[in-house]
Design an enzyme around this catalytic site. Structure first.
Site, PDB file in Angstrom:
ATOM      1  N   ASN A   9      50.835  49.398  32.309  1.00  0.00           N
ATOM      2  CA  ASN A   9      49.463  49.433  31.768  1.00  0.00           C
ATOM      3  C   ASN A   9      48.618  50.210  32.765  1.00  0.00           C
ATOM      4  O   ASN A   9      48.253  49.689  33.816  1.00  0.00           O
ATOM      5  CB  ASN A   9      48.941  48.001  31.602  1.00  0.00           C
ATOM      6  CG  ASN A   9      47.469  47.971  31.191  1.00  0.00           C
ATOM      7  OD1 ASN A   9      46.923  48.976  30.742  1.00  0.00           O
ATOM      8  ND2 ASN A   9      46.831  46.814  31.347  1.00  0.00           N
ATOM      9  N   TRP A  10      48.354  51.461  32.410  1.00  0.00           N
ATOM     10  CA  TRP A  10      47.612  52.318  33.341  1.00  0.00           C
ATOM     11  C   TRP A  10      46.137  51.957  33.426  1.00  0.00           C
ATOM     12  O   TRP A  10      45.441  52.415  34.318  1.00  0.00           O
ATOM     13  CB  TRP A  10      47.732  53.783  32.917  1.00  0.00           C
ATOM     14  CG  TRP A  10      49.078  54.398  33.184  1.00  0.00           C
ATOM     15  CD1 TRP A  10      50.087  53.877  33.943  1.00  0.00           C
ATOM     16  CD2 TRP A  10      49.537  55.673  32.708  1.00  0.00           C
ATOM     17  NE1 TRP A  10      51.156  54.752  33.958  1.00  0.00           N
ATOM     18  CE2 TRP A  10      50.844  55.866  33.212  1.00  0.00           C
ATOM     19  CE3 TRP A  10      48.980  56.674  31.904  1.00  0.00           C
ATOM     20  CZ2 TRP A  10      51.594  57.005  32.943  1.00  0.00           C
ATOM     21  CZ3 TRP A  10      49.729  57.807  31.634  1.00  0.00           C
ATOM     22  CH2 TRP A  10      51.013  57.973  32.151  1.00  0.00           C
ATOM     23  N   LYS A  11      45.633  51.194  32.447  1.00  0.00           N
ATOM     24  CA  LYS A  11      44.188  50.882  32.393  1.00  0.00           C
ATOM     25  C   LYS A  11      43.392  52.187  32.377  1.00  0.00           C
ATOM     26  O   LYS A  11      43.841  53.157  31.777  1.00  0.00           O
ATOM     27  CB  LYS A  11      43.798  49.961  33.549  1.00  0.00           C
ATOM     28  CG  LYS A  11      44.749  48.779  33.717  1.00  0.00           C
ATOM     29  CD  LYS A  11      44.244  47.751  34.653  1.00  0.00           C
ATOM     30  CE  LYS A  11      45.302  46.677  34.839  1.00  0.00           C
ATOM     31  NZ  LYS A  11      44.822  45.487  35.481  1.00  0.00           N
ATOM     32  N   HIS A  96      44.189  41.782  26.277  1.00  0.00           N
ATOM     33  CA  HIS A  96      44.246  41.805  27.747  1.00  0.00           C
ATOM     34  C   HIS A  96      43.031  41.070  28.302  1.00  0.00           C
ATOM     35  O   HIS A  96      41.932  41.143  27.739  1.00  0.00           O
ATOM     36  CB  HIS A  96      44.280  43.257  28.247  1.00  0.00           C
ATOM     37  CG  HIS A  96      44.633  43.350  29.699  1.00  0.00           C
ATOM     38  ND1 HIS A  96      43.707  43.136  30.688  1.00  0.00           N
ATOM     39  CD2 HIS A  96      45.817  43.598  30.318  1.00  0.00           C
ATOM     40  CE1 HIS A  96      44.316  43.253  31.864  1.00  0.00           C
ATOM     41  NE2 HIS A  96      45.594  43.533  31.668  1.00  0.00           N
ATOM     42  N   GLU A  98      41.093  41.709  30.626  1.00  0.00           N
ATOM     43  CA  GLU A  98      39.924  42.562  30.914  1.00  0.00           C
ATOM     44  C   GLU A  98      39.139  42.830  29.633  1.00  0.00           C
ATOM     45  O   GLU A  98      37.904  42.889  29.659  1.00  0.00           O
ATOM     46  CB  GLU A  98      40.392  43.868  31.594  1.00  0.00           C
ATOM     47  CG  GLU A  98      40.877  43.583  33.013  1.00  0.00           C
ATOM     48  CD  GLU A  98      41.930  44.539  33.544  1.00  0.00           C
ATOM     49  OE1 GLU A  98      42.120  45.631  32.972  1.00  0.00           O
ATOM     50  OE2 GLU A  98      42.570  44.177  34.553  1.00  0.00           O
ATOM     51  N   GLU A 168      49.930  36.426  31.175  1.00  0.00           N
ATOM     52  CA  GLU A 168      49.321  37.019  32.366  1.00  0.00           C
ATOM     53  C   GLU A 168      48.267  36.068  32.926  1.00  0.00           C
ATOM     54  O   GLU A 168      47.136  36.019  32.428  1.00  0.00           O
ATOM     55  CB  GLU A 168      48.634  38.337  32.007  1.00  0.00           C
ATOM     56  CG  GLU A 168      49.563  39.385  31.446  1.00  0.00           C
ATOM     57  CD  GLU A 168      49.028  40.789  31.704  1.00  0.00           C
ATOM     58  OE1 GLU A 168      49.693  41.528  32.408  1.00  0.00           O
ATOM     59  OE2 GLU A 168      47.930  41.102  31.228  1.00  0.00           O
ATOM     60  N   GLY A 174      45.988  42.022  39.405  1.00  0.00           N
ATOM     61  CA  GLY A 174      45.336  42.931  40.348  1.00  0.00           C
ATOM     62  C   GLY A 174      44.899  42.255  41.640  1.00  0.00           C
ATOM     63  O   GLY A 174      44.152  42.836  42.424  1.00  0.00           O
ATOM     64  N   SER A 214      50.422  41.137  39.215  1.00  0.00           N
ATOM     65  CA  SER A 214      50.922  41.570  40.526  1.00  0.00           C
ATOM     66  C   SER A 214      52.449  41.574  40.610  1.00  0.00           C
ATOM     67  O   SER A 214      53.025  41.255  41.651  1.00  0.00           O
ATOM     68  CB  SER A 214      50.301  40.728  41.645  1.00  0.00           C
ATOM     69  OG  SER A 214      48.884  40.873  41.622  1.00  0.00           O
ATOM     70  N   GLY A 235      50.553  46.412  35.914  1.00  0.00           N
ATOM     71  CA  GLY A 235      49.343  47.215  36.089  1.00  0.00           C
ATOM     72  C   GLY A 235      49.494  48.169  37.258  1.00  0.00           C
ATOM     73  O   GLY A 235      50.053  49.264  37.136  1.00  0.00           O
ATOM     74  N   GLY A 236      49.011  47.750  38.427  1.00  0.00           N
ATOM     75  CA  GLY A 236      48.979  48.618  39.607  1.00  0.00           C
ATOM     76  C   GLY A 236      50.294  49.326  39.907  1.00  0.00           C
ATOM     77  O   GLY A 236      50.300  50.526  40.213  1.00  0.00           O
TER      78      GLY A 236
HETATM   79  C1  PEP Z   1      47.767  43.930  34.008  1.00  0.00           C
HETATM   80  O1  PEP Z   1      46.682  44.457  34.081  1.00  0.00           O
HETATM   81  O2  PEP Z   1      48.256  43.687  32.907  1.00  0.00           O
HETATM   82  C2  PEP Z   1      48.453  43.594  35.253  1.00  0.00           C
HETATM   83  C3  PEP Z   1      49.458  42.759  35.197  1.00  0.00           C
HETATM   84  O3  PEP Z   1      47.970  44.171  36.413  1.00  0.00           O
HETATM   85  P1  PEP Z   1      48.618  44.055  37.882  1.00  0.00           P
HETATM   86  O4  PEP Z   1      50.100  44.303  37.733  1.00  0.00           O
HETATM   87  O5  PEP Z   1      47.940  45.143  38.665  1.00  0.00           O
HETATM   88  O6  PEP Z   1      48.320  42.694  38.377  1.00  0.00           O
END
Ligand code: PEP
Length: 252
Positions: A9-11, A96, A98, A168, A174, A214, A235-236
């Site tokens: 997930n590049w956001k 999500h 966010e 999640e 994040g 994470s 994500g990251g």
């Molecule tokens: C996400 O945004 O879905 C996510 C899991 O981010 P991260 O891996 O950066 O925690």
């Protein structure tokens, strides 16, 4: 048969040219490898058509990170599920945390989005998870149950079977904090038991439930070895092939 999936997930990251380069690099890195999971990249709307084209002939499928809760019409700035599907994307990330927190997406909005996505042949990657205070109060089981009830549990069993779930915990997204593999397994098993109660044992057995929060090259193998954790939403660590590839390889 339940699928293993590693989904990025590049956001709101990467320019178009950076996105295309990433896909080219990932495609080259995966060429000739036998994979033990499906690979998905979730990207901003404006990248979808170009990166779907770049991914052709590779195992990489493309996801949007959102879609509108309306089918079409005078909704300036919105992007419909049909428009997403027309780019070659096959999945859409919905719910999500966010989107829930910053854009006030509630169960009613998400129900409409999920239904529109399914009607256009897109598979929703539907996110659920509790915030830190809910975890600390021991309410995480009821929070995920409510999130399932208010959006995806109104689907037919056939439609629910097309949905990928992503648990999640918001406190882990994040933040560098990760649910332990035992915490992840405990709640994934709970989610699967809720699905079994609603749709029966076979639908529950076949449902892919990803962990997100994470997840990285250092913890993916342990998380994915849990019997009810079928992969990750990343994500990251999905922003560079160097970090993303070892997560895919955690399934080998
Ligand atoms: C996400 O945004 O879905 C996510 C899991 O981010 P991260 O891996 O950066 O925690």
């Amino acid at each position: 048969m339940r699928k293993n999936i590693v989904a990025g997930n590049w956001k709101m990251n990467k320019t178009l040219s950076e996105g295309i380069s990433f896909i080219g690099e990932l495609k080259a890195a995966l060429a000739g490898k036998s994979l033990h999971c499906d690979v998905i990249i979730g990207a901003p709307f404006i990248h979808l058509a170009s990166i779907a084209k770049e991914a052709e002939g590779s195992p990489v499928a493309i996801a949007a990170e959102n879609c509108a809760d309306k089918a079409e019409g005078a909704y300036t700035g919105e992007v419909s599920a049909a428009q997403v599907a027309s780019t070659g994307a096959r999945y859409v990330i919905l719910g999500h945390s966010e989107r829930r927190a910053y854009y006030h997406e509630d169960g009613a909005i998400l129900t409409d989005k999920v239904r529109l996505a399914l009607a256009e042949g897109l598979a929703p990657i539907f996110c659920i998870g509790e915030v830190k205070e809910e975890r600390e109060a021991g309410k995480h089981f009821e929070v995920v149950e409510q999130q399932l009830e208010e959006a995806v549990f109104s689907l037919s069993a056939e439609d629910f079977g097309k949905v990928v779930l992503a648990y999640e915990p918001v406190w882990a997204i994040g933040t560098g904090l990760t649910a332990s593999s035992a915490q992840a397994q405990e709640i994934h098993a709970h989610i699967r038991s809720l699905i079994a109660k609603k749709y029966g044992a076979q639908v529950a057995e076949d449902c892919t439930i990803l962990y997100g929060g994470s997840c990285n090259a250092g913890n993916a193998k342990e998380l994915f070895s849990q019997p009810d954790v079928d992969g990750g939403l990343i994500g990251g660590a999905s922003l560079s092939v160097e970090k993303f590839l070892p997560i895919i390889e955690a399934f080998n």
